[in-house]
Scaffold this motif. Structure first.
Motif, short mmCIF file in Angstrom:
data_model
loop_
_atom_site.label_atom_id
_atom_site.label_comp_id
_atom_site.label_asym_id
_atom_site.label_seq_id
_atom_site.Cartn_x
_atom_site.Cartn_y
_atom_site.Cartn_z
N GLY A 170 0.81 -1.21 0.00
CA GLY A 170 0.00 0.00 0.00
C GLY A 170 0.84 1.26 0.00
N VAL A 171 0.20 2.40 -0.30
CA VAL A 171 0.89 3.68 -0.33
C VAL A 171 0.77 4.35 1.04
N PRO A 172 1.87 4.75 1.67
CA PRO A 172 1.79 5.42 2.97
C PRO A 172 1.05 6.75 2.84
N ILE A 173 0.16 7.01 3.80
CA ILE A 173 -0.67 8.22 3.71
C ILE A 173 -0.18 9.32 4.65
N SER A 174 0.76 9.00 5.52
CA SER A 174 1.29 9.99 6.45
C SER A 174 2.67 9.53 6.91
N ILE A 175 3.39 10.45 7.56
CA ILE A 175 4.69 10.09 8.13
C ILE A 175 4.52 9.02 9.21
N GLU A 176 3.46 9.11 9.99
CA GLU A 176 3.21 8.12 11.04
C GLU A 176 2.96 6.74 10.42
N ASP A 177 2.19 6.72 9.34
CA ASP A 177 1.93 5.47 8.63
C ASP A 177 3.23 4.90 8.07
N LEU A 178 4.05 5.76 7.49
CA LEU A 178 5.33 5.32 6.93
C LEU A 178 6.21 4.72 8.02
N ALA A 179 6.31 5.42 9.16
CA ALA A 179 7.21 4.98 10.23
C ALA A 179 6.74 3.70 10.90
N SER A 180 5.41 3.50 10.97
CA SER A 180 4.88 2.38 11.74
C SER A 180 4.60 1.13 10.90
N ASN A 181 4.23 1.31 9.65
CA ASN A 181 3.69 0.19 8.87
C ASN A 181 4.47 -0.18 7.62
N HIS A 182 5.60 0.48 7.39
CA HIS A 182 6.31 0.21 6.15
C HIS A 182 7.76 -0.15 6.40
N VAL A 183 8.34 -0.87 5.44
CA VAL A 183 9.77 -1.18 5.45
C VAL A 183 10.49 0.06 4.91
N THR A 184 11.37 0.61 5.70
CA THR A 184 12.13 1.79 5.29
C THR A 184 13.62 1.45 5.37
N ILE A 185 14.34 1.73 4.31
CA ILE A 185 15.73 1.29 4.21
C ILE A 185 16.66 2.49 3.99
#
Length: 308
Positions: A170-185
């Protein structure tokens, strides 16, 4: 003195000989003569490496200044001429050098036939004076120093991911969503991210089943759909235009004012070989570098702290 300084910066007599088109035997003989003239040993030699003695260290620091003064004098005499001569030692970041300097070196060398270039690709923060470089290309927010810097181009960094990753997560909808629910490298020296957005500066610590010190590894994992990354447009511009990567949360920018700079020792007279190379790069890139072509819609978006 020039041979001695080159041996120190190159790390061995054979390497210095290759840079100066001299045999190791000639280099060794010249160093020995210099030591005999001074009446002291400058270098400790082993089969694998050399090391400066205490006298050699002090002599080297003074020799560098002397050679810089000689170069200034020569530059002053030939200042009105666009002719550049000699060998130019340049340190550049690995990926940027491969993508945006190496492809243009043929034209630069054809325009300056009396000049040779020693291009070192490294992501280490080199000591320009101590390591004997004429200049370095740096992608950074520069702090005050005794060095002189010329800004060559802006550097914009974007959050992005591949369509394959977004289809799965899915596409992150906020910074909080990005930080909590996505793989970030990110490479270890670029973690955490500091992003400027509508609410000010926000910090994101990356989350990925991967640790690496290599930006090129991060780039390949990004393209392979491993996760979301913060990348410079000079690095992923073609992939963004071709749809292989998609910009995410475009209202957020890297918080630091990072730019592409040519950095060189502070001298009253800039050597012609350094001047023509810096002018060449500035002409290639400029305030609207070619790698940002086609990304105008994103670059025009407002942000509370636009990077680069």
């Amino acid at each position: 003195m020039e041979i001695f300084a080159r041996v120190v910066s190159a790390g061995s007599m054979s390497a210095a000989g290759r840079e100066m088109s001299l045999s190791p035997a000639v280099v060794s003989k010249r160093i020995r003569r210099l030591e005999e003239k001074l009446g002291t040993r400058l270098l400790q030699r082993t089969t694998r490496q050399i090391a400066m003695t205490e006298a050699g260290q002090g002599f080297y620091e003074r020799v560098i200044a002397i050679l810089a003064s000689v170069e200034e004098a020569e530059s002053f005499v030939s200042r009105g001429s666009a002719k550049a001569r000699g060998n130019l030692r340049v340190a550049v970041p690995t990926s940027f050098g491969r993508l945006h300097i190496a492809p243009h070196l043929g034209r630069f060398l054809s325009e300056n036939p009396d000049l040779s270039v020693n291009l070192d690709l490294s992501d280490d923060f080199v000591d320009i004076v101590g390591d004997g470089y004429d200049l370095a290309v740096r992608i950074a927010e520069l702090s005050d120093s005794s060095l002189v810097a010329r800004r060559l181009a802006p550097v914009h960094r974007v959050l992005c991911a591949s369509p394959e990753y977004l289809a799965k997560h899915g596409v992150p909808i906020s910074i909080e969503d990005l930080a909590s629910n996505h793989v970030t490298i990110a490479a270890t020296n670029q973690d955490p991210w500091r992003l400027a957005g509508p609410s000010g500066i926000e910090t994101v610590r990356t989350r990925a089943p991967l640790k690496t010190n290599s930006n090129e590894v991060v780039r390949e994992c990004l393209l392979a759909g491993v996760g979301v990354a913060l990348r410079s447009t000079w690095d992923v511009g073609p992939e963004l235009r071709e749809g292989k990567l998609q910009i995410l949360l475009p209202q957020y920018r890297a918080s630091k004012d990072v730019g592409l700079h040519a950095v060189y020792p502070s001298r009253q007279f800039l050597p012609a070989k350094v001047r023509v190379f810096i002018d060449f790069l500035a002409g290639l890139y400029g305030t609207s570098p070619y790698w940002d072509a086609g990304l105008d819609d994103w670059l025009r978006l407002p942000s509370s702290a636009k990077a680069g």
